[in-house]
Structures are given as C-alpha cells and as structure tokens.
Design a protein around this motif. Structure first.
Motif, PDB file in Angstrom:
ATOM      1  N   LEU A 158     -10.078   8.475   6.816  1.00  0.00           N
ATOM      2  CA  LEU A 158     -10.349   9.768   7.463  1.00  0.00           C
ATOM      3  C   LEU A 158     -11.699   9.765   8.168  1.00  0.00           C
ATOM      4  O   LEU A 158     -11.841  10.345   9.246  1.00  0.00           O
ATOM      5  N   ALA A 159     -12.693   9.090   7.566  1.00  0.00           N
ATOM      6  CA  ALA A 159     -14.029   9.037   8.176  1.00  0.00           C
ATOM      7  C   ALA A 159     -13.962   8.356   9.546  1.00  0.00           C
ATOM      8  O   ALA A 159     -14.634   8.776  10.500  1.00  0.00           O
ATOM      9  N   CYS A 160     -13.120   7.305   9.673  1.00  0.00           N
ATOM     10  CA  CYS A 160     -12.970   6.604  10.964  1.00  0.00           C
ATOM     11  C   CYS A 160     -12.379   7.554  11.999  1.00  0.00           C
ATOM     12  O   CYS A 160     -12.852   7.633  13.140  1.00  0.00           O
ATOM     13  N   ALA A 161     -11.293   8.259  11.608  1.00  0.00           N
ATOM     14  CA  ALA A 161     -10.632   9.186  12.529  1.00  0.00           C
ATOM     15  C   ALA A 161     -11.603  10.292  12.948  1.00  0.00           C
ATOM     16  O   ALA A 161     -11.707  10.638  14.129  1.00  0.00           O
ATOM     17  N   VAL A 172      -6.895  10.931  18.454  1.00  0.00           N
ATOM     18  CA  VAL A 172      -7.024   9.961  17.377  1.00  0.00           C
ATOM     19  C   VAL A 172      -5.601   9.568  17.010  1.00  0.00           C
ATOM     20  O   VAL A 172      -4.794  10.424  16.648  1.00  0.00           O
ATOM     21  N   VAL A 173      -5.278   8.282  17.181  1.00  0.00           N
ATOM     22  CA  VAL A 173      -3.895   7.843  17.006  1.00  0.00           C
ATOM     23  C   VAL A 173      -3.760   7.094  15.683  1.00  0.00           C
ATOM     24  O   VAL A 173      -4.497   6.137  15.425  1.00  0.00           O
ATOM     25  N   LEU A 174      -2.847   7.562  14.856  1.00  0.00           N
ATOM     26  CA  LEU A 174      -2.659   6.957  13.536  1.00  0.00           C
ATOM     27  C   LEU A 174      -1.600   5.863  13.665  1.00  0.00           C
ATOM     28  O   LEU A 174      -0.447   6.133  14.016  1.00  0.00           O
ATOM     29  N   CYS A 175      -2.007   4.613  13.409  1.00  0.00           N
ATOM     30  CA  CYS A 175      -1.099   3.483  13.622  1.00  0.00           C
ATOM     31  C   CYS A 175      -0.535   2.979  12.310  1.00  0.00           C
ATOM     32  O   CYS A 175      -1.280   2.715  11.362  1.00  0.00           O
ATOM     33  N   ASP A 176       0.788   2.834  12.292  1.00  0.00           N
ATOM     34  CA  ASP A 176       1.423   2.146  11.165  1.00  0.00           C
ATOM     35  C   ASP A 176       1.612   0.700  11.616  1.00  0.00           C
ATOM     36  O   ASP A 176       2.708   0.272  11.958  1.00  0.00           O
ATOM     37  N   THR A 177       0.505  -0.040  11.606  1.00  0.00           N
ATOM     38  CA  THR A 177       0.454  -1.359  12.235  1.00  0.00           C
ATOM     39  C   THR A 177       1.450  -2.343  11.637  1.00  0.00           C
ATOM     40  O   THR A 177       2.095  -3.097  12.360  1.00  0.00           O
ATOM     41  N   ASN A 178       1.610  -2.349  10.312  1.00  0.00           N
ATOM     42  CA  ASN A 178       2.564  -3.267   9.685  1.00  0.00           C
ATOM     43  C   ASN A 178       3.982  -2.702   9.674  1.00  0.00           C
ATOM     44  O   ASN A 178       4.928  -3.399   9.311  1.00  0.00           O
ATOM     45  N   GLY A 179       4.117  -1.443  10.015  1.00  0.00           N
ATOM     46  CA  GLY A 179       5.445  -0.844  10.162  1.00  0.00           C
ATOM     47  C   GLY A 179       6.202  -0.610   8.866  1.00  0.00           C
ATOM     48  O   GLY A 179       7.408  -0.385   8.883  1.00  0.00           O
ATOM     49  N   GLY A 180       5.537  -0.641   7.739  1.00  0.00           N
ATOM     50  CA  GLY A 180       6.248  -0.530   6.463  1.00  0.00           C
ATOM     51  C   GLY A 180       6.224   0.852   5.833  1.00  0.00           C
ATOM     52  O   GLY A 180       6.803   1.062   4.764  1.00  0.00           O
ATOM     53  N   THR A 181       5.545   1.811   6.463  1.00  0.00           N
ATOM     54  CA  THR A 181       5.424   3.144   5.866  1.00  0.00           C
ATOM     55  C   THR A 181       6.712   3.935   6.063  1.00  0.00           C
ATOM     56  O   THR A 181       7.373   3.812   7.092  1.00  0.00           O
ATOM     57  N   VAL A 196      -7.963  18.143   8.800  1.00  0.00           N
ATOM     58  CA  VAL A 196      -9.333  17.821   9.180  1.00  0.00           C
ATOM     59  C   VAL A 196      -9.510  17.715  10.696  1.00  0.00           C
ATOM     60  O   VAL A 196     -10.565  18.018  11.237  1.00  0.00           O
ATOM     61  N   ILE A 197      -8.453  17.224  11.353  1.00  0.00           N
ATOM     62  CA  ILE A 197      -8.488  17.085  12.822  1.00  0.00           C
ATOM     63  C   ILE A 197      -7.314  17.895  13.364  1.00  0.00           C
ATOM     64  O   ILE A 197      -6.192  17.729  12.879  1.00  0.00           O
ATOM     65  N   PRO A 198      -7.538  18.772  14.360  1.00  0.00           N
ATOM     66  CA  PRO A 198      -6.417  19.577  14.865  1.00  0.00           C
ATOM     67  C   PRO A 198      -5.274  18.690  15.350  1.00  0.00           C
ATOM     68  O   PRO A 198      -5.515  17.666  15.998  1.00  0.00           O
TER      69      PRO A 198
END
Ligand SMILES: [Zn+2]
Length: 531
Positions: A158-161, A172-181, A196-198
């Motif tokens: 969250l601190a990074c975002a 702010v783009v949330l990436c599921d980089t490994n695609g396993g979520t 925390v972020i609109p």
C-alpha cells in the motif's frame, strides 16, 4: 442517471509483445495502434523506448492518435538520481502522452531482486513520478506483484501505491504479475486499496494463469477500480493477459456494467470488434480461435436440431447477445445431428430458396448424414455444403469435365548433383466442345495438381484468375475398417472473400482433388459464370 466512466488501457504492443512467437515490426505496431485508436481504447501502450530499436523508433516521432499514447519503462534505478539515469532519460524524452512506470510493490522483491532498501524503492517511485509530471506527462504506476506483495506485507504494498498517488500519478495500477490470484482475493484486496486511494485512480492488470484474467478484471471493477488493462485476443506471455475482446462486449452489453459505466468504445465501433480481433490474428499469421467468446466463428453456432428450430422461431432463445452487435454472425451447423430445420436455416443463410415440403430437402439431409458417417465434416466446409445443396437442388451448371488427370512424384539428382523431389501433374479438361491439356510442376503433388487444374479453363479462366489457396489441412481418420484422409482447403478471391471446401478419400490426392474442384466450381457459381 449519470454513468461512471470506466477506462480501458491496451498493452498488446508491450505486454502482448512478450508472447512466444510474436515479434512486431514498427509497421505492425503502428497499424495495431491505429486499430485500437479507432476502436475507442483510452490508452494504448506502445512499448518500452530505449529497450529495443523498434520501440525507440516508435517513440521518436509524434504519433497522431486520439488515444493517450503511452510509453512504458522503469522507475529510476536505486542509488541514482533522476538526472543521472540514462534509462529514465530515454523514457522522459519519448514522444508519448503518458508514461507508465513499473515498480516493485513486494518487499521480498525489493530486497532480493532490486537489492535495495524499502525506503529507497519508495523514494525511486516518488522521484520518477515527479520527474515525469515535470515533463508534462500523464503518469501511471504499475505496481508489480501487487497482490502477492499485499498478501506478504500489506502495509508495504500500500505504501508503494500511495507514494505514486500522493505525487500526482493519474493511475495506480495493481498488477497480478504471476497471474495466480483468484477473483474473490482480487475483490477483497482492491476493496482495501480503494479505501486509501480513490477507485477512479486505481487500475487492474490481470494475467490469465488460472484462466480468470477477465473475471479478475471485473472483480476489481466491482471493488472500485476504474481502469482495466488488457490485450487484444488475450495476447501476452505464458497464458496471456486479460482479453479486452471479451471484456469490451461484456461491459457494453451486460446490464450490470452497461447501466453503471460508460466506456470509450461506441456501439458502432463494437460492431467492428470481430474484424479487429481477426485482423490481429492475420497480422500474426495465425488462425483465429473458432471458439473465442463473442467473436469466434463458433460463438453463435448451433448444432442440435431442436435448437435450430427454436432459433428459427426466435434467435434470442439460444443466444446471450445479438451476434451482429459485435460484428459476428449466427451459424447453424449442418451435422449428423441435423434435422430438416438445420438444413432449411442454413439454406436460407446462404441465400437458397427452398420449400420445406420439397422432397429434395429430405434427400439432401440423407446425403449429408451418409457422407458425414464416412468422414465429411460440412460444418467446417461451408462452400462444399453449398455445392452439395445446389447440386441436389439441381442448380449447378456443368461448366467443365476433368476427363483424366495424372500426378507423378519423382526423386532424382538435379544438374548440381543434389537429391531433389519433383512433382508434376497433367490434367485433361473438356469445356463444351474444347479439349484442353495442361501440365504444371509444383512443390508437392497437390500443388502441381492445383496449378495444372487452374492453368487453362478456357472461357472460364477469367473467373478464376483471382482465386488462390490460403490454407490446406489434412487429417487421417479411422473410418471403419480402413484409414481415410480428410482434406480441407481454404480459398480466397480477389474480393478478399474466404471459403472452405472438403474432400474425403482413402487416397490423399483424390481427397485433395475433390476439395479443389469444389473450390473452383464454388467460385464460378459465386461469380455468376454463364453455363
Ligand atoms: Zn503484465
């Protein structure tokens, strides 16, 4: 009630370019970007300037697009200042409307992959966003491994975002980089982030490793995210990215989304979606997925007889959306399960008038069933079905007869003493009272036969000059006591029309000959050649 704006971000040219076997040229990239622009995609990520010559050239000039043309790259390297990082400098100089930075959001990756401190990584995010903003660019931050990072250390992810958002990053783009979520995890975590972020500053970047990238994108939207990143046809490394070709029509046609959100894709542009999807495959020189949702050739195809009769009464009975809304077509398959209603519906589709009580319709159904038991597959060969139907109904002129053909394959030494295999075909054709003999060589026996057959058809030659074969597929089937060969030939004419014909025989040359003949006669009928 005013609808909320939902933004689409395409990364076919950046993440999609990571697909095994995909290698875009500059011309490819410009053509695909143009297509995406016309479709109404809000952001088109063109590539990574500085990382390879094609992308550097792509961003060397202003490109005239309506879309927000976006360059991708890394935040400043740890331990360097923004003014002393050549990679960042190349990115800031790129002729782009927006810059999408990628940064680590998982503390474990910061330590192990970046070999730096958590605080230095946050400073790098802040400095990079600030530098791009100062250059007048719209800024996005891709938080790599966000979901895995969040599970390991929510506070740090969250601190990074937040660091990017506080410095004025638009997204702010949330990436599921490994695609396993999984979708329920995405929904929960995105919900936490949106506290925390609109949400209208939060994006989702999903990969398809559990085949849920599209579902994950929608889960994020339900939780508040307002930007979806994806690619055309789900291109992307490993199992691909979220498929925008499935996401767009769902957003446009499903009331849960269409009543709540507006997107940049108009109803008119949506009707071009199937065409856009197929154009990408053509550029990649690969066949399109017949079973692709919304745009695949089989997406609105029905096989069983009872469905076909219901569809004839009201198409909506077996369709979740109208096929033409995405530029696709309804298709009723002719198959061994076929009833008379399938045959009638298919005849109507190809423009043949028939009376349901005509005994010839019953005969056509018998012939189709008989032939399918010996290996014909008419649902894959529309033109051969049409030829069979027209012949049974007595409407195909006898244009010409092949009285004899001969194909020979010879292996010998050529003048340089190299071992070569040469194929040659001789075809005797009778057109009216004229007898013609044509001979041709080819790179294989079928190619030689095709060339000889189409070399001289006398007065019909002008109708087939624009005909060419674009695909040739062979399958060996176990039809009863002996193996038989099924040949499917795809042809194209001067107008860009495609059709498929079929031949079945224990002999591959004979099967190919049937399919070639059907293709030529189909073209003559289609061109209105006189009998
Ligand atoms: Zn990705």
């Amino acid at each position: 009630m005013a609808r909320e704006r939902l933004y689409l971000f395409d990364t076919t040219l950046r993440d999609g370019a990571q697909t095994n076997g995909v290698d875009f040229t500059l011309a490819d990239k410009l053509a695909i970007a143009g297509m995406l622009d016309q479709l109404g995609i809000d952001y088109v990520e063109g590539g990574y300037p500085g990382a390879n010559p094609t992308d550097t050239e792509l961003f060397a000039k202003e490109r005239k697009f309506d879309t927000t043309f976006t360059a991708f790259g890394m935040t400043r390297r740890p331990g360097r200042s923004t003014s002393n990082d050549p990679g960042l400098a190349a990115l800031l100089d790129a002729k782009a409307d927006a810059i999408c930075f990628v940064a680590k959001a998982w503390d474990y990756h910061v330590r192990v992959a970046l070999q730096t401190t958590e605080e230095e990584n946050l400073a790098s995010i802040r400095d990079s966003v600030k530098a791009a903003k100062a250059k007048g660019r719209e800024v996005l931050l891709d938080c790599e491994h966000f979901f895995d990072g969040y599970k390991a250390n929510a506070k740090y992810a969250l601190a990074c975002a937040k660091a990017a958002h506080e410095e004025g990053a638009r997204w702010v783009v949330l990436c599921d980089t490994n695609g396993g979520t999984l979708p329920h995890e995405i929904e929960t975590i995105v919900g936490e982030v949106c506290k925390v972020i609109p949400g209208d500053h939060v994006g989702i970047h999903a990969h398809n490793d559990t085949e849920q990238a599209v579902a994950n994108s929608f889960a994020a939207v339900r939780a508040g995210a307002r930007q979806i990143q994806g690619t055309l046809n789900g291109l992307g490394e490993r199992c691909g990215n979220a498929n925008l070709v499935s996401i767009i029509p769902t957003l446009k046609l499903k009331p849960e989304f269409s009543e709540t959100f507006d997107i940049g894709v108009s109803d008119a542009a949506l009707k071009k979606l199937a065409q856009v999807s197929h154009a990408l495959d053509e550029r990649l020189n690969r066949g399109s997925n017949r079973h692709a949702p919304y745009v695949g050739e089989s997406a609105f195809a029905t096989k069983a007889g009872i469905h076909a009769s219901a569809i004839a009464k009201d198409p909506a009975t077996y369709e979740h959306v109208a096929p033409d809304s995405v530029g696709n077509k309804r298709k009723v398959l002719v198959s061994e399960q076929a009833g008379k209603s399938n045959i009638l519906a298919e005849l109507e589709r190809i423009g043949i008038k028939a009376d349901k009580d005509d005994p010839r319709i019953g005969r056509l159904l018998e012939i189709v069933k008989e032939r399918e038991t010996i290996g014909y597959a008419y649902e894959a060969a529309d033109a051969s079905f049409e030829m069979l139907a027209r012949r049974t109904l007595g409407t195909v002129p006898n244009y010409f007869d092949v009285t004899q053909f001969d194909v020979n394959v010879e292996q010998r030494n050529n003048a340089k003493g190299e071992r070569v295999t040469v194929s040659m075909a001789v075809v005797k054709v009778r057109v009216g009272d004229d007898n013609m003999i044509s001979a041709a060589e080819g790179n294989g026996p079928v190619n030689a036969l095709d060339r000889a057959l189409r070399k001289d058809l006398g007065k019909y030659q002008k109708y087939i000059d624009g005909l060419k074969l674009t695909d040739y597929r062979v399958r060996i089937l176990n039809g009863g006591t002996e193996a038989v060969t099924r040949v499917l030939i795809e042809s194209e004419d001067e107008n860009g029309d495609h059709w498929t014909t079929i031949g079945v025989s224990p002999n591959i040359i004979d099967a190919s000959f049937q399919a070639l003949m059907d293709s030529i006669i189909y073209k003559l009928v289609k061109s209105g050649a006189p009998a």
